[in-house]
Write an enzyme that holds these catalytic residues in place. Structure first.
Site, PDB file in Angstrom:
ATOM      1  N   SER A   1      -3.266  -4.867   0.263  1.00 11.14           N
ATOM      2  CA  SER A   1      -3.126  -3.490   0.748  1.00 11.14           C
ATOM      3  C   SER A   1      -4.456  -2.750   0.878  1.00 11.14           C
ATOM      4  O   SER A   1      -4.546  -1.762   1.595  1.00 11.14           O
ATOM      5  CB  SER A   1      -2.204  -2.713  -0.188  1.00 11.14           C
ATOM      6  OG  SER A   1      -2.683  -2.784  -1.519  1.00 11.14           O
TER       7      SER A   1
ATOM      8  N   ASP B   1      -3.176   7.386  -3.773  1.00 10.63           N
ATOM      9  CA  ASP B   1      -1.883   7.270  -4.458  1.00 10.63           C
ATOM     10  C   ASP B   1      -2.162   6.614  -5.819  1.00 10.63           C
ATOM     11  O   ASP B   1      -3.309   6.582  -6.255  1.00 10.63           O
ATOM     12  CB  ASP B   1      -0.853   6.508  -3.601  1.00 10.63           C
ATOM     13  CG  ASP B   1      -1.236   5.060  -3.318  1.00 10.63           C
ATOM     14  OD1 ASP B   1      -2.150   4.530  -3.986  1.00 10.63           O
ATOM     15  OD2 ASP B   1      -0.604   4.442  -2.426  1.00 10.63           O
TER      16      ASP B   1
ATOM     17  N   HIS C   1      -4.258   3.133  -4.827  1.00 16.45           N
ATOM     18  CA  HIS C   1      -5.279   2.966  -3.787  1.00 16.45           C
ATOM     19  C   HIS C   1      -6.269   4.117  -3.742  1.00 16.45           C
ATOM     20  O   HIS C   1      -5.895   5.273  -3.934  1.00 16.45           O
ATOM     21  CB  HIS C   1      -4.594   2.818  -2.419  1.00 16.45           C
ATOM     22  CG  HIS C   1      -3.600   1.700  -2.390  1.00 16.45           C
ATOM     23  ND1 HIS C   1      -2.252   1.901  -2.502  1.00 16.45           N
ATOM     24  CD2 HIS C   1      -3.782   0.364  -2.299  1.00 16.45           C
ATOM     25  CE1 HIS C   1      -1.623   0.735  -2.463  1.00 16.45           C
ATOM     26  NE2 HIS C   1      -2.534  -0.224  -2.360  1.00 16.45           N
TER      27      HIS C   1
END
Ligand SMILES: *[C@@H]1O[C@H](CO)[C@@H](O)[C@H](O)[C@H]1NC(C)=O
Ligand SMILES: *[C@@H]1O[C@H](CO)[C@@H](O)[C@H](O)[C@H]1NC(C)=O
Ligand SMILES: *[C@@H]1O[C@H](CO)[C@@H](O)[C@H](O)[C@H]1NC(C)=O
Ligand SMILES: *[C@@H]1O[C@H](CO)[C@@H](O)[C@H](O)[C@H]1NC(C)=O
Ligand SMILES: *[C@@H]1O[C@H](CO)[C@@H](O)[C@H](O)[C@H]1NC(C)=O
Length: 349
Positions: A41, A323, A326
């Protein structure tokens, strides 16, 4: 009316244009012809958007600082590798494998997938993802297309020799596998040190496969401080401090990855170059303007991702985390700058 342009006028106008251009025009040439991206991610730019998984983020407020809004990037704006490719002179971002339409695959493709790891099973409790082995299979699909475009596998390999291969993966093999014993048996089957060896044996097999497809210039990224994410801190209820066990595991992995890079450089010294990037060498603190280091900018749900359509913090540049997992675009810019400097120093020219 006869128009006869004086040759000296044409020449001097041309020189003026050239000299103006050397100062002001954006050059079409990037410093390397192509970049292929493998990872999770931290690098995904849309590969998970149509997968059946909760590990996706093509909704607001993700992308609040990205020109086109939410795209499947797990941050408010650009990822680290987005910044690096910009610094390398690419006019467009490297497209996700899931949608290369309208893009020139000769400039590279991004295979990264949220929740993915080196191991197939990693992250699967969240739904589907494209683990490293499947990212390699996707690269073989692109390789075949490039062979056709360039007229043969020798020509394709010669071209692909010049590309960069960016590999940033392994975090999920810990946070979405080893440290979730309720879903995965790995921590009962292997000691931490056996587990690193398993991960790196697989990793190095995939690198051998990439070499056979012409890859020669590799950027191998170590793991960050997995125990210092707001998610780790919240789930282990450490009262605000980092989870030491997670950081130790990440640092064990990175130490051995760094040794693997040395070993690969020794084995393939004649024709390949590998660089190791240490993701923990930069400390992000208030001296760089990051005053909030252990809380996410956007209110996050149980899964650690932003709650859909929630209003995020106003001053995003003071936050390390976007978040609960991340980093923000401003942290990514720093990381992307470090990557670019390492590439310039060791892989260009
Ligand atoms: C695919 O990429 C093109 C070019 O970047 C973009 O215009 C289009 O919206 C994308 N399609 C999907 C389904 O994401
Ligand atoms: C947690 O941190 C708070 C504030 O620093 C402190 O008052 C409290 O005693 C801590 N609790 C534990 C269990 O360490
Ligand atoms: C890290 O490596 C050391 C030495 O190899 C080992 O004793 C320790 O258990 C490892 N810790 C983790 C969390 O991987
Ligand atoms: C990365 O940098 C940190 C901080 O300087 C250092 O402690 C660590 O040993 C480095 N890790 C590797 C694998 O080089
Ligand atoms: C956000 O920025 C404002 C104005 O610059 C400042 O007063 C406030 O303390 C900042 N908040 C955080 C959480 O950094």
């Amino acid at each position: 009316m006869a128009t006869k342009t004086e040759p000296w006028l044409v020449l001097s106008l041309l020189l003026m244009v050239i000299s103006f251009c050397m100062q002001h025009c954006v050059h079409g040439e990037s410093q390397v012809p192509c970049v292929f991206i493998f990872g999770d991610s931290q690098s995904d730019d849309g590969n998970n958007n149509n997968l059946p998984t909760s590990a996706k983020c093509n909704y607001r407020p993700y992308g609040i600082d990205f020109p086109e809004g939410p795209t499947g990037r797990f941050t408010n704006g650009l990822t680290a590798i987005d910044f690096t490719t910009q610094f390398l002179g690419f006019q467009r971002f490297i497209p996700p494998f899931a949608n290369t339409s309208g893009s020139d695959i000769l400039k590279g493709v991004n295979y990264a997938s949220g929740a993915a790891g080196i191991l197939f099973e990693t992250g699967k409790h969240l739904g589907a993802n494209i683990y490293l082995g499947a990212q390699l299979i996707n690269h073989k699909v692109i390789y075949s297309k490039i062979v056709i475009k360039l007229g043969g596998s020798e020509k394709a390999k010669q071209y692909l020799n010049k590309c960069l291969y960016y590999m940033n993966i392994g975090s999920n093999d810990y946070i979405n596998n080893y440290f979730l014993p309720q879903y995965y048996p790995t921590s009962r089957s292997y000691t931490p040190s056996q587990y690193v060896d398993i991960l790196l044996r697989r990793y190095s097999q995939y690198i051998q496969q990439l070499r056979q497809l012409g890859a020669r210039k590799y950027i191998m990224v170590g793991l960050g401080l997995l125990g210092c994410t707001p998610n780790s801190i919240a789930t282990r209820m450490t009262n605000g401090s980092c989870v030491q066990e997670f950081n130790d595991a990440a640092s064990n992995f990175s130490n051995k990855l760094s040794s693997l890079v040395d070993q690969l450089n020794a084995n393939f010294y004649a024709d390949s170059k590998f660089i190791f990037i240490n993701s923990t060498s930069q400390s992000l603190d208030s001296s760089l303007g990051f005053t909030v280091t252990n809380a996410p900018c956007c209110p996050s749900g149980q899964n650690g991702q932003c709650i859909p359509n929630v209003t995020p913090c106003q001053n995003r540049s003071t936050y390390v985390f976007w978040d609960s997992f991340h980093t923000t675009q401003d942290v990514n810019r720093l990381t992307g700058t470090g990557l670019y400097n390492a590439i310039k120093l060791y892989l260009l020219g």
